[in-house]
Every structure is written in structure tokens, then in C-alpha cells.
Design a protein around this motif. Structure first.
Motif, PDB file in Angstrom:
ATOM      1  N   ILE A 110      -3.582  -1.591  47.583  1.00 39.05           N
ATOM      2  CA  ILE A 110      -2.567  -2.475  47.014  1.00 39.05           C
ATOM      3  C   ILE A 110      -1.541  -2.882  48.075  1.00 39.05           C
ATOM      4  O   ILE A 110      -1.109  -4.030  48.129  1.00 39.05           O
ATOM      5  CB  ILE A 110      -1.854  -1.793  45.822  1.00 39.05           C
ATOM      6  CG1 ILE A 110      -2.847  -1.545  44.691  1.00 39.05           C
ATOM      7  CG2 ILE A 110      -0.676  -2.620  45.334  1.00 39.05           C
ATOM      8  CD1 ILE A 110      -2.252  -0.759  43.540  1.00 39.05           C
ATOM      9  N   THR A 111      -1.167  -1.921  48.926  1.00 39.57           N
ATOM     10  CA  THR A 111      -0.152  -2.155  49.958  1.00 39.57           C
ATOM     11  C   THR A 111      -0.644  -1.629  51.297  1.00 39.57           C
ATOM     12  O   THR A 111      -1.140  -0.506  51.384  1.00 39.57           O
ATOM     13  CB  THR A 111       1.177  -1.463  49.602  1.00 39.57           C
ATOM     14  OG1 THR A 111       1.735  -2.088  48.441  1.00 39.57           O
ATOM     15  CG2 THR A 111       2.176  -1.572  50.739  1.00 39.57           C
ATOM     16  N   LEU A 112      -0.471  -2.443  52.350  1.00 40.07           N
ATOM     17  CA  LEU A 112      -0.767  -2.022  53.719  1.00 40.07           C
ATOM     18  C   LEU A 112       0.391  -2.457  54.597  1.00 40.07           C
ATOM     19  O   LEU A 112       0.650  -3.651  54.749  1.00 40.07           O
ATOM     20  CB  LEU A 112      -2.070  -2.654  54.210  1.00 40.07           C
ATOM     21  CG  LEU A 112      -2.414  -2.411  55.692  1.00 40.07           C
ATOM     22  CD1 LEU A 112      -2.587  -0.930  55.974  1.00 40.07           C
ATOM     23  CD2 LEU A 112      -3.670  -3.178  56.091  1.00 40.07           C
ATOM     24  N   ASP A 113       1.118  -1.489  55.157  1.00 35.25           N
ATOM     25  CA  ASP A 113       2.261  -1.780  56.037  1.00 35.25           C
ATOM     26  C   ASP A 113       2.048  -1.066  57.365  1.00 35.25           C
ATOM     27  O   ASP A 113       2.148   0.153  57.447  1.00 35.25           O
ATOM     28  CB  ASP A 113       3.568  -1.335  55.396  1.00 35.25           C
ATOM     29  CG  ASP A 113       4.793  -1.905  56.122  1.00 35.25           C
ATOM     30  OD1 ASP A 113       4.663  -2.276  57.308  1.00 35.25           O
ATOM     31  OD2 ASP A 113       5.861  -1.988  55.497  1.00 35.25           O
ATOM     32  N   ILE A 114       1.733  -1.838  58.417  1.00 38.88           N
ATOM     33  CA  ILE A 114       1.521  -1.285  59.762  1.00 38.88           C
ATOM     34  C   ILE A 114       2.447  -1.983  60.752  1.00 38.88           C
ATOM     35  O   ILE A 114       2.144  -2.093  61.931  1.00 38.88           O
ATOM     36  CB  ILE A 114       0.051  -1.441  60.192  1.00 38.88           C
ATOM     37  CG1 ILE A 114      -0.427  -2.878  60.020  1.00 38.88           C
ATOM     38  CG2 ILE A 114      -0.846  -0.502  59.411  1.00 38.88           C
ATOM     39  CD1 ILE A 114      -1.833  -3.123  60.515  1.00 38.88           C
ATOM     40  N   SER A 115       3.580  -2.454  60.275  1.00 38.18           N
ATOM     41  CA  SER A 115       4.523  -3.198  61.101  1.00 38.18           C
ATOM     42  C   SER A 115       5.259  -2.276  62.077  1.00 38.18           C
ATOM     43  O   SER A 115       5.229  -1.048  61.951  1.00 38.18           O
ATOM     44  CB  SER A 115       5.539  -3.920  60.211  1.00 38.18           C
ATOM     45  OG  SER A 115       6.272  -2.986  59.427  1.00 38.18           O
ATOM     46  N   LEU A 133      -5.307  -6.371  47.677  1.00 40.88           N
ATOM     47  CA  LEU A 133      -3.904  -6.356  48.106  1.00 40.88           C
ATOM     48  C   LEU A 133      -3.081  -7.228  47.173  1.00 40.88           C
ATOM     49  O   LEU A 133      -3.313  -8.433  47.062  1.00 40.88           O
ATOM     50  CB  LEU A 133      -3.784  -6.858  49.546  1.00 40.88           C
ATOM     51  CG  LEU A 133      -4.326  -5.919  50.628  1.00 40.88           C
ATOM     52  CD1 LEU A 133      -4.426  -6.641  51.963  1.00 40.88           C
ATOM     53  CD2 LEU A 133      -3.440  -4.687  50.758  1.00 40.88           C
ATOM     54  N   SER A 134      -2.110  -6.620  46.505  1.00 42.49           N
ATOM     55  CA  SER A 134      -1.326  -7.365  45.524  1.00 42.49           C
ATOM     56  C   SER A 134       0.172  -7.217  45.698  1.00 42.49           C
ATOM     57  O   SER A 134       0.936  -7.999  45.130  1.00 42.49           O
ATOM     58  CB  SER A 134      -1.712  -6.938  44.107  1.00 42.49           C
ATOM     59  OG  SER A 134      -1.506  -5.548  43.936  1.00 42.49           O
ATOM     60  N   VAL A 135       0.632  -6.215  46.465  1.00 41.79           N
ATOM     61  CA  VAL A 135       2.069  -5.996  46.633  1.00 41.79           C
ATOM     62  C   VAL A 135       2.535  -6.471  48.004  1.00 41.79           C
ATOM     63  O   VAL A 135       3.362  -7.378  48.119  1.00 41.79           O
ATOM     64  CB  VAL A 135       2.440  -4.509  46.432  1.00 41.79           C
ATOM     65  CG1 VAL A 135       3.931  -4.299  46.663  1.00 41.79           C
ATOM     66  CG2 VAL A 135       2.069  -4.066  45.026  1.00 41.79           C
ATOM     67  N   LEU A 136       1.989  -5.887  49.079  1.00 47.62           N
ATOM     68  CA  LEU A 136       2.509  -6.180  50.410  1.00 47.62           C
ATOM     69  C   LEU A 136       1.422  -6.022  51.468  1.00 47.62           C
ATOM     70  O   LEU A 136       0.668  -5.057  51.441  1.00 47.62           O
ATOM     71  CB  LEU A 136       3.685  -5.237  50.743  1.00 47.62           C
ATOM     72  CG  LEU A 136       4.214  -5.244  52.180  1.00 47.62           C
ATOM     73  CD1 LEU A 136       4.880  -6.579  52.509  1.00 47.62           C
ATOM     74  CD2 LEU A 136       5.189  -4.098  52.406  1.00 47.62           C
ATOM     75  N   LEU A 158      -1.718 -11.429  46.233  1.00 47.30           N
ATOM     76  CA  LEU A 158      -0.690 -10.834  47.089  1.00 47.30           C
ATOM     77  C   LEU A 158       0.678 -11.460  46.825  1.00 47.30           C
ATOM     78  O   LEU A 158       0.812 -12.681  46.717  1.00 47.30           O
ATOM     79  CB  LEU A 158      -1.065 -11.015  48.561  1.00 47.30           C
ATOM     80  CG  LEU A 158      -0.175 -10.306  49.576  1.00 47.30           C
ATOM     81  CD1 LEU A 158      -0.253  -8.796  49.404  1.00 47.30           C
ATOM     82  CD2 LEU A 158      -0.585 -10.691  50.998  1.00 47.30           C
ATOM     83  N   ALA A 159       1.720 -10.595  46.776  1.00 45.81           N
ATOM     84  CA  ALA A 159       3.088 -11.068  46.533  1.00 45.81           C
ATOM     85  C   ALA A 159       3.863 -11.300  47.824  1.00 45.81           C
ATOM     86  O   ALA A 159       4.687 -12.211  47.897  1.00 45.81           O
ATOM     87  CB  ALA A 159       3.846 -10.069  45.657  1.00 45.81           C
ATOM     88  N   ALA A 160       3.635 -10.486  48.865  1.00 47.14           N
ATOM     89  CA  ALA A 160       4.423 -10.607  50.101  1.00 47.14           C
ATOM     90  C   ALA A 160       3.507 -10.460  51.316  1.00 47.14           C
ATOM     91  O   ALA A 160       2.767  -9.485  51.427  1.00 47.14           O
ATOM     92  CB  ALA A 160       5.525  -9.547  50.145  1.00 47.14           C
ATOM     93  N   SER A 178      -4.467 -21.026  48.911  1.00 50.04           N
ATOM     94  CA  SER A 178      -5.113 -20.312  47.802  1.00 50.04           C
ATOM     95  C   SER A 178      -4.355 -19.059  47.398  1.00 50.04           C
ATOM     96  O   SER A 178      -4.646 -18.476  46.343  1.00 50.04           O
ATOM     97  CB  SER A 178      -6.548 -19.931  48.188  1.00 50.04           C
ATOM     98  OG  SER A 178      -7.320 -21.073  48.489  1.00 50.04           O
ATOM     99  N   CYS A 179      -3.384 -18.627  48.240  1.00 52.04           N
ATOM    100  CA  CYS A 179      -2.617 -17.404  47.931  1.00 52.04           C
ATOM    101  C   CYS A 179      -1.534 -17.743  46.909  1.00 52.04           C
ATOM    102  O   CYS A 179      -0.327 -17.725  47.206  1.00 52.04           O
ATOM    103  CB  CYS A 179      -2.012 -16.826  49.200  1.00 52.04           C
ATOM    104  SG  CYS A 179      -3.225 -16.470  50.489  1.00 52.04           S
ATOM    105  N   SER A 180      -1.953 -18.048  45.705  1.00 54.75           N
ATOM    106  CA  SER A 180      -1.065 -18.617  44.694  1.00 54.75           C
ATOM    107  C   SER A 180      -0.005 -17.660  44.171  1.00 54.75           C
ATOM    108  O   SER A 180       0.953 -18.087  43.539  1.00 54.75           O
ATOM    109  CB  SER A 180      -1.892 -19.146  43.518  1.00 54.75           C
ATOM    110  OG  SER A 180      -2.736 -18.121  43.006  1.00 54.75           O
ATOM    111  N   SER A 181      -0.144 -16.358  44.431  1.00 57.66           N
ATOM    112  CA  SER A 181       0.825 -15.379  43.923  1.00 57.66           C
ATOM    113  C   SER A 181       1.929 -15.065  44.928  1.00 57.66           C
ATOM    114  O   SER A 181       2.835 -14.287  44.623  1.00 57.66           O
ATOM    115  CB  SER A 181       0.113 -14.077  43.544  1.00 57.66           C
ATOM    116  OG  SER A 181      -0.833 -14.296  42.523  1.00 57.66           O
TER     117      SER A 181
END
Length: 574
Positions: A110-115, A133-136, A158-160, A178-181
Motif C-alpha cells: 500500500i505504501t512504499l517510502d524510500i526517500s 499502491l494506494s496511499v504513498l 495511488l493518492a500521493a 490514468s492516475c485518477s486518484s
């Protein structure tokens, strides 16, 4: 230290939470013994070393929190074995290497943060195509290169999405539509080129940042139709044409378009030049004449441009390499990097000290860039507000006579104390104060001619004019004095130290956000008298300080602050 004995805990253990402590050491490979673990949290610790490959054997793991540690090495490809993983947080470490394509096997992610790591290489299409992936998805502040894969269109839930501040190139793929969310889309600080693709289907977009790229062409008018859009940043590209005036473009506080020299029109608050109306078509018999005139003008301009370029290149080659080695991008540095660069913040490298911080000279590895590091004295009242004011001001200004920032460090030191520092290019000739009032042994070396003094005055005036009249939100410096005017090797002046800066509204009054520190605004002897009596901050205060500074520059007198302190009547005279 993290004890090895944690690997001997019960195999029925489902949660291991050791985050937000001062615990150090490495993660033992035998962590895989905890076969039923579904939450592993080590965030915000001093744990170092690499992530063991054996973590991939924790087949029941759902949440992996290892952010804000001191982890090094690669992201283990074995994480792709945990198909049920929901959340991966590895940001704010020193991980390097490439992003393993095996993460594309985590089909529940759902979330992947590797920044905020040191990752390089291209973005694997297997990862960017994870439709779960729907959150970040956050890959910002790395060194990722290459194009953005067209498979990004699979992120329909995906939201963000944040892939800012990398070295990505090529065109922004049209499949992004296409990333409508998407509600947040950050692509700034890369090398994307071409036109802005149609984003008609991003009905939920609230924050869109495409600044600091090489985008060209017109601003799509369809962006004005996004009623949900709260902030749009298109600054510092090569965009041209007319700026719309509807939707988000009707509110200057919600858009940024600076740094696009060929934009025109828009609302008056943007201060863009008006768009020229298209002239009527000329008769065909004049086409040849017009073509000859255009080609002739182009040839003349090209010749002039080559001559100017030759002169500029020759001048640049004569400058020392230390100045040219500074990169325009923001480099991620740690407390340890700055500690090594300044010799442990040695007194031998101390350049100067003020109310809220001390400045050290240093050499930043591996390029050997010479820098000046301003370390905040956070125990001082108002130091944090000064840090925030300087960050906010430097984020909003770009001018040839305003000091540039290399990077910012906001971490904890080795004793877990809060540490904040600002990193600037090192100025070879120090401050104007050192030249106006040199020590006895430097009297002969530091002498300013009348021409130098005049050029320095023009540089300062240009900087103030930009701050007061040309910024999107006018800024008052509030502390203009000789020690805050720095000189490079050519004696070009740069106004620095925005720790007391104030943002003004369109009416010229204080903006709602007060970023300046408390107390008297400015330095005694240079600050406008009304500041000491609680008067309203305005650009006139800077003008007053500039006038006092001119007297000091052209009359070869003692520092105004010293004269002010010795003469009790000075305030009345002012």
C-alpha cells in the motif's frame, strides 16, 4: 546496544517495536527466527549497518518501519519474497545502490517510502507498476536517473506520488493521466523536458509541483478546470505563452510561475508583461522581405551572442575552481558529514559568531567543496524562529546578489541533541565589515577603491529592490549591516542572514505568518528607530538601514553601531 538475544524471543511474537530510542548497533541476521513477526519497527534510532537479507524470510511481515536510522548498504532484494507486505518505510537513511525490481512481487503493498537516501539507477517498471499502491509512493531526494516509466499509468489507486529532487530526465509520460486518484503529485527538481502532458483525469489533484525542470510550451488551460487544486508550482522552467486567469490561476497565493521568462498575461498580482496581440496576416508579396529581415537579424544576434559567450567563458575560466564546484542542487548531508568537514567544528575554522549561531569554514567531501556552515545555537531564545525564517526566505528568493544556500541539515547529533545548520558557499573575501574596518595588520591588503564601493552599493541596492518589489511576496530583511554583506573573490556583494526576515502582504503590512525572532528587529545603530519602539515592520526600515550603511561605506567612518552606543543623542539625531 541492540542485544543479540532478541533473536531468541518466542517464535509466537508478532510485534517488535524498538523505535524512537537512542538504541544503537546492528540488526542481527538471525532476526528471521521470529517467524510470526508481522510488525518490525526500528524507526528513529541510532541503528546502523545494513538490512540483513534474512528479513526476507519473515513471510508474515506486514509492516516494516526502518526509517530515520543510520542504515547503509543496499535494499535487500529478498523483501520481494514477502508478498503480503503492506507498508515499507526506509526513508531518511544512507541506503545506496539501485531499487530492487523484486519489490514488484509485493502485490499487497500500500505504501512504499524510500526517500532521502543515496539510491541511484533507474526506477524499475515492476515497482512503478504496482497497482496495489494506494496511499504513498515516495522516492524523493535520491539520485535516481533515466526516464519515468510509462507503467506509472498502472497507479490508478495511488493518492500521493513524490519523485522530486532526483536526476530523472525525458518527457513526463502521458500515461500519468490514468492516475485518477492522485491528490499530491511532486515532480520538481528533476530534468524533465517537453510539454506538460494533459492531466484532465486527475479530478482529485490538490497539490501539483512541476518546478525546477526543463519543461517548455504553453500551460494547458485544462489545469484551470481542476476545482480541487490548492497549490500549483510551475516556476523555473522554460514555459511560454499566456497564463490562464481562471480556477487556481485566479489566486496568486496558490500559484508560482516565476523563472519562466516567456510567460505573459495572467492576473496582475503575478507582475507578468502583457501578451502581444497577433498582428494581421501580411500580404504574400511581403513574406520574402520579412523573411530576409528576420534571418538578417538572427544572424546579427547570433554573432553578438557568440562574442558575449566567448567573453563569459573566458571570465569563468579565470575564477577559482572552489566556487565552480558548488552544485546548484541540494545535497543531502548528515551531522557526521558537517562534523568531518569542519574538523569537529574546531575553533580554528570559526569564521564568526552571532546571536543565534556560529559560522565555520569547511571542506565537503568527496568533491572538496569549500563551504561555510552556520550552526544554530538552539538553546538561545528565538534561534528556532530565526532558522525557520531563513529557510522560508531562501526558499522563496533567487537573485544574483542574494546569498545562495547549498543545503540544510536538520538532524540529531551523536548525543541525541537536536542539531540544525545551514550550509552556504564560502565567500573568499569575507564580509563587508572586514573591508570597511580592517585590523591594523590588514590595512594595506584590504583597501576598497571608490569604484569597488560604488559597485558594492549597486549590488546591495539591486538585492533590496528584488526583495521589496520583485518577489512574489515582498520580503523585508530587517538586519542590513556590513557583517551581513558578503564578498566573493571578485568583490561582488551578496546580502546574507535572513534570520530576522519578514514577509509582507500586498498592502505592505506584516503577513499573517510571523517568522522573525522576537525582540528588537535588527542591530542597534542600523535598525530603523521605530523598530525599537514596537513600530510596524516595512520596507522603509531596510531603506533606512541602507542609508546608514551608505554613510559608513563612503565616509570611511567607524562602525555605526559603535558610534551609536557612544553617543546617547544618536537616536534623537536619527
Amino acid at each position: 546496544m541492540l542485544p543479540y538475544s532478541i533473536t531468541n524471543l518466542s517464535t509466537t511474537l508478532t510485534k517488535l517495536l524498538i523505535g524512537n530510542n537512542g538504541i544503537s548497533g546492528t540488526i542481527p541476521g538471525e532476526i528471521s527466527n521470529l517467524v510470526n513477526l508481522n510488525v518490525l519497527n526500528t524507526q528513529g534510532t541510532l541503528i546502523n549497518g545494513s538490512i540483513p537479507d534474512s528479513v526476507g524470510m519473515l513471510s508474515n511481515l506486514k509492516n516494516l518501519h526502518m526509517e530515520s536510522n543510520r542504515l547503509t548498504g543496499n535494499i535487500p532484494s529478498s523483501l520481494g519474497n514477502i508478498r503480503g507486505l503492506l507498508y515499507i518505510y526506509l526513508q531518511d537513511n544512507s541506503l545506496e545502490g539501485t531499487i530492487p525490481s523484486s519489490l514488484g512481487n509485493c502485490t499487497s503493498l500500500i505504501t512504499l517510502d524510500i526517500s532521502q537516501n543515496k539510491l541511484s539507477g533507474s526506477i524499475p517498471k515492476q515497482v512503478i507498476a504496482l497497482s496495489s499502491l494506494s496511499v504513498l509512493l515516495n522516492m524523493a531526494y535520491n539520485s535516481l536517473s533515466g526516464p519515468l516509466p510509462v507503467e506509472i499509468g498502472n497507479l490508478t489507486n495511488l493518492a500521493a506520488l513524490d519523485i522530486s529532487n532526483n536526476i530523472l530526465s525525458g518527457e513526463i509520460p502521458h500515461t500519468l493521466e490514468s492516475c485518477s486518484s492522485l491528490e499530491i503529485l511532486y515532480l520538481q527538481g528533476n530534468f524533465f523536458q517537453g510539454t506538460i502532458p494533459p492531466l484532465n483525469n486527475l479530478k482529485n489533484i490538490q497539490y501539483l509541483d512541476l518546478s525546477g525542470n526543463n519543461l517548455s510550451g504553453n500551460i494547458p488551460k485544462s489545469i484551470a478546470k481542476h476545482v480541487s487544486l490548492r497549490n500549483l508550482n510551475l516556476s523555473f522552467n522554460n514555459l511560454d505563452g499566456e497564463v490562464p486567469v481562471q480556477g487556481v490561476f485566479a489566486d496568486a497565493s496558490r500559484i508560482q510561475v516565476t523563472g519562466n521568462m516567456n510567460l505573459c498575461g495572467g492576473i496582475k498580482e503575478l507582475h507578468l508583461h502583457p501578451c502581444l496581440k497577433h498582428a494581421n496576416k501580411r500580404p504574400k508579396k511581403h513574406i520574402t522581405l520579412i523573411l530576409v529581415l528576420v534571418l538578417g537579424t538572427f544572424a546579427a544576434c547570433l554573432t553578438l551572442l557568440l562574442l558575449v559567450s566567448f567573453c563569459c567563458v573566458k571570465k569563468v575560466k579565470q575564477r577559482p575552481s572552489s566556487a565552480s564546484s558548488l552544485r546548484e542542487g541540494y545535497t543531502k548531508v548528515s551531522y557526521e558529514d558537517l562534523l568531518n568537514a569542519t574538523g569537529g567544528f574546531s575553533s580554528n575554522n570559526l569564521i564568526g559568531s552571532g546571536s543565534f549561531g556560529s559560522v565555520y569554514k569547511g571542506s565537503l567531501s568527496p568533491e572538496g567543496t569549500i563551504i561555510a556552515v552556520k550552526v544554530l545555537k538552539l538553546e538561545k531564545r528565538g534561534a528556532m524562529k530565526s532558522f525557520l525564517a531563513e529557510c522560508e526566505a531562501l526558499r522563496n528568493i533567487r537573485h544574483r546578489n542574494l546569498v545562495k544556500i547549498v543545503t540544510v541539515c536538520s538532524r540529531v547529533d551523536f548525543d541525541s541533541n537536536e542539531f540544525k545548520a545551514l550550509v552556504y558557499p564560502f565567500m573568499e573575501n569575507g564580509s563587508l565589515d572586514e573591508w570597511l574596518h580592517p585590523k591594523e595588520e590588514q590595512m594595506m591588503q584590504k583597501r576598497l577603491s571608490i569604484l569597488h564601493r560604488l559597485n558594492i552599493t549597486i549590488d546591495m541596492a539591486s538585492a533590496l529592490h528584488y526583495l521589496h518589489r520583485q518577489c512574489h511576496t515582498p520580503i523585508v530583511h530587517c538586519d542590513l549591516k556590513p557583517s551581513n554583506v558578503l564578498l566573493d573573490n571578485d568583490l561582488t556583494a551578496f546580502v546574507s542572514d535572513f534570520g530576522l526576515a519578514k514577509f509582507l502582504s500586498d498592502s505592505g503590512q506584516d503577513a499573517d505568518v510571523n517568522l522573525s525572532s522576537v525582540g528588537i528587529k535588527g542591530t542597534v545603530g542600523y535598525a530603523a528607530p521605530e523598530y525599537g519602539m514596537g513600530g510596524q515592520v516595512s520596507s522603509q526600515g531596510d531603506v533606512y538601514s541602507f542609508g546608514i550603511l551608505l554613510l559608513e561605506i563612503f565616509t570611511w567612518r567607524r562602525p555605526t553601531s559603535e558610534l551609536f552606543e557612544e553617543n546617547e543623542k544618536s537616536s534623537q539625531l536619527c
